[in-house]
Design an enzyme around this catalytic site. Structure first.
Site, PDB file in Angstrom:
ATOM      1  N   LYS A  86       0.835  -1.199   0.000  1.00  0.00           N
ATOM      2  CA  LYS A  86       0.000   0.000   0.000  1.00  0.00           C
ATOM      3  C   LYS A  86       0.871   1.250   0.000  1.00  0.00           C
ATOM      4  O   LYS A  86       2.006   1.207   0.465  1.00  0.00           O
ATOM      5  CB  LYS A  86      -0.856   0.032   1.275  1.00  0.00           C
ATOM      6  CG  LYS A  86      -1.981  -0.980   1.325  1.00  0.00           C
ATOM      7  CD  LYS A  86      -2.778  -0.827   2.619  1.00  0.00           C
ATOM      8  CE  LYS A  86      -3.893  -1.851   2.727  1.00  0.00           C
ATOM      9  NZ  LYS A  86      -4.971  -1.677   1.739  1.00  0.00           N
TER      10      LYS A  86
ATOM     11  N   ASP B 162      -2.898  -7.587  -1.678  1.00  0.00           N
ATOM     12  CA  ASP B 162      -3.641  -6.690  -0.788  1.00  0.00           C
ATOM     13  C   ASP B 162      -5.107  -7.136  -0.634  1.00  0.00           C
ATOM     14  O   ASP B 162      -5.829  -6.605   0.196  1.00  0.00           O
ATOM     15  CB  ASP B 162      -3.562  -5.261  -1.327  1.00  0.00           C
ATOM     16  CG  ASP B 162      -3.879  -4.223  -0.260  1.00  0.00           C
ATOM     17  OD1 ASP B 162      -4.007  -4.608   0.926  1.00  0.00           O
ATOM     18  OD2 ASP B 162      -3.984  -3.037  -0.614  1.00  0.00           O
TER      19      ASP B 162
ATOM     20  N   GLU C 108      -6.244  -9.668   0.838  1.00  0.00           N
ATOM     21  CA  GLU C 108      -5.915 -10.776   1.748  1.00  0.00           C
ATOM     22  C   GLU C 108      -7.083 -11.180   2.645  1.00  0.00           C
ATOM     23  O   GLU C 108      -7.167 -12.331   3.074  1.00  0.00           O
ATOM     24  CB  GLU C 108      -4.712 -10.384   2.616  1.00  0.00           C
ATOM     25  CG  GLU C 108      -5.009  -9.546   3.879  1.00  0.00           C
ATOM     26  CD  GLU C 108      -5.597  -8.162   3.597  1.00  0.00           C
ATOM     27  OE1 GLU C 108      -5.463  -7.680   2.456  1.00  0.00           O
ATOM     28  OE2 GLU C 108      -6.205  -7.568   4.517  1.00  0.00           O
TER      29      GLU C 108
ATOM     30  N   ARG D 214     -10.274 -11.652   2.099  1.00  0.00           N
ATOM     31  CA  ARG D 214     -11.151 -12.702   1.558  1.00  0.00           C
ATOM     32  C   ARG D 214     -10.489 -14.073   1.634  1.00  0.00           C
ATOM     33  O   ARG D 214     -11.166 -15.096   1.723  1.00  0.00           O
ATOM     34  CB  ARG D 214     -11.564 -12.337   0.125  1.00  0.00           C
ATOM     35  CG  ARG D 214     -10.434 -12.223  -0.843  1.00  0.00           C
ATOM     36  CD  ARG D 214     -10.813 -11.435  -2.102  1.00  0.00           C
ATOM     37  NE  ARG D 214     -10.858  -9.992  -1.855  1.00  0.00           N
ATOM     38  CZ  ARG D 214     -11.203  -9.096  -2.765  1.00  0.00           C
ATOM     39  NH1 ARG D 214     -11.527  -9.484  -3.995  1.00  0.00           N
ATOM     40  NH2 ARG D 214     -11.225  -7.815  -2.465  1.00  0.00           N
TER      41      ARG D 214
END
Ligand code: BES
Ligand code: MN
Ligand code: ZN
Length: 510
Positions: free
Chosen positions: A285, A360, A362, A364
């Site tokens: 990020k 990113d 992650e 789920r």
């Protein structure tokens, strides 16, 4: 802050701040009709003390508006605070929740320690128990401040908050429940507020275990070994990129007289995303605002908070909570875009292969295995909560949390629960056209669905792991953290969804 439910003539009530709600009772439909202010208590001394300022027109009784009077004549209280409830026709228990919160937060910076709030009377839409419950919740939620780590932290918490009821017997049950619900929500807020170096997955497991022990819940906290044993390949892909070991937390509530051999009621599964810090992993990020990603465990905290109150209100239904906690880090061992992860096997069906497009996405992945595991443990109904997508924040702003469901009757219960708690959720659609967007050329599915409808494709991803089980998914990314302080609540962790999830669970009581 000690909560009290009292019944006493208001004129003799000695306190630092006596607060009363005022409504605008104006019934004329004419555009410029003047507000008709009504203090919501029948006490003549209070009415007399407030009469002149109410007649002045300086106070409009709009929601959360306040007006302070010092040394009110004829009252034992040293101050009288008027708190607006808005128009009479629009008053709900939630208005009371906010008004009491406003009074509590009025006291804090002024270092007033003793508050008495008069529960409003004479409004048809407010029954005594619901009003007392909302008031108790509003007070306790307002008393929370997030400055835990400030060395100059003054203990600004109130010493006492008394709710003054005309008929305390009718208010008592609501009052007790309000305390249970709000304390559970504050428990969740405390966890979310912790910095990520303190609240690692291991620490979240410890806090959950301590809470469960104290509340009389059964609990297990597992780590990497159990993930391997259960073949939780999706959860492990995320977990393996951190030096901090993951935690798989399972709490179980069994109703009184529970007998595994004869119980044939529903088993409700609460599944929470517990990413204690989300760097994005290899798909890292941007630095700006990354510190906020400590709150990526707010879904887990919501479920633990819900278990906290469930243990207190003791509904006649079995509940299992599964929290999947890990740190999402870039590392030599971190998972990569292009990797294929394989989720936990589902009974005799093998796990699903998942093409990783973006590390990113992650949340789920950990939830996929959490949902499968909850079903394996016997859950007949599922709900998950997660700070899952920025797309949900784009869609609904910081006003409503996103909600999804594969079953209308199950969602109807949830909708009714949210009406009772005053929390706002907006249902978003699912559908095969969205599911098509997470088809992979190389595997069963991929972990992102492109730019558009990102909250929905994330929900479609989760749906692959619930089979036919009635299920609700809550995307609380925009609601778990309050950006700006409000009259009735501090900025910081909100504890969203705790009360509504617990209320939804209770709706399954036979
Ligand atoms: N934890 C984030 C979602 C999030 C965003 C929470 C903003 C709170 C505030 C989640 O893990 C995430 O990074 N989602 C990605 C998904 C994308 C890569 C498909 C997102 O929303 O950008
Ligand atoms: Mn992420
Ligand atoms: Zn995340």
């Amino acid at each position: 802050m000690k909560m009290q439910l009292v019944s006493q003539p208001l004129s003799s009530l000695a306190t630092e701040l006596l607060a009363i709600a005022v409504v605008d009772d104006q019934t004329s439909k004419e555009k410029d009709a003047r507000p008709q202010l009504m203090p919501l208590c029948t006490d003549a001394a209070v009415a007399a003390a407030a009469a002149s300022v109410l007649a002045s027109g300086e106070f409009k009784a709009s929601a959360n508006e306040t007006l302070l009077l010092h040394a009110p004549a004829g009252l034992a209280a040293t101050r009288l605070l008027l708190v607006g409830l808005g128009k009479r026709t629009r008053v709900t228990p939630h208005s009371v929740r906010l008004a009491v919160g406003t009074a509590v937060r009025f006291c804090k910076p002024r270092t007033l320690r003793h508050l008495a709030f008069v529960l409003p009377e004479g409004i048809d839409s407010l029954d005594s128990a619901a009003t007392a419950r909302a008031a108790a919740e509003g007070a306790l939620l307002a008393d929370f401040d997030p400055d835990t780590y400030r060395s100059d932290r003054k203990d600004q918490s109130l010493a006492t908050c008394a709710l003054v009821a005309a008929e305390p017997a009718a208010a008592q049950s609501g009052f007790d429940e309000g305390i249970a619900f709000a304390e559970a929500q504050n428990f969740a807020r405390i966890q979310v507020n912790e910095p990520p170096n303190v609240l690692t997955p291991t620490m979240l497991g410890q806090r959950a275990a301590e809470m469960a022990q104290a509340a009389g819940l059964k609990w297990d906290v597992y780590s990497s070994e159990k993930l391997h044993e259960l073949k939780m390949g999706a959860f492990w892909s995320v977990a393996k990129g951190s030096e901090e070991p993951p935690a798989l937390i399972v709490l179980t509530y069994e109703p009184a007289g529970y007998n595994a051999a004869t119980y044939d009621g529903p088993v409700i599964g609460l599944v929470g995303k517990g990413i204690t810090f989300d760097t994005g992993g290899i798909s890292i990020k941007p630095a700006d605002g990354m510190e906020k990603m400590k709150y990526d465990m707010a879904g887990a905290a919501a479920m633990l908070g819900a278990m906290h109150v469930i243990a207190r209100i003791k509904p006649k239904v079995k509940v299992i909570c599964v929290v999947c906690s890990a740190e999402n880090m870039p590392d030599g061992k971190a998972y990569k875009p292009g990797d294929i992860a394989t989720s936990m096997p589902d009974g005799d069906k093998p796990g699903k292969s998942i093409e990783i497009i973006n590390t990113d996405a992650e949340g789920r992945l950990v939830l996929a295995d959490g949902l499968t595991y909850a079903r394996q443990l016997g859950c007949t109904h599922l709900i998950d909560a997660a700070t899952l997508t920025g797309a949900c924040v784009v869609a609904l702003g910081m006003v409503n949390a996103g909600a999804f469901s594969n079953d209308d009757p199950t969602y109807a219960r949830f909708h009714a629960a949210a009406e009772a708690t005053g929390e706002k959720f907006w249902r978003l659609p699912l559908g095969d056209e969205y599911s098509d967007l997470i088809r992979s050329d190389i595997a069963d599915i991929k972990n992102t669905g492109g730019r558009w409808g990102g909250a929905i494709t994330a929900a479609e991803f989760l749906k692959h792991f619930v089979a036919d089980t009635p299920w609700i998914h809550l995307d609380i990314a925009g609601m778990a953290w309050i950006e700006d302080s409000r009259p009735s609540i501090a900025k910081g962790p909100s504890g969203v969804a705790v009360r509504t999830i617990a209320e939804w669970v209770r709706s399954f009581e036979p």
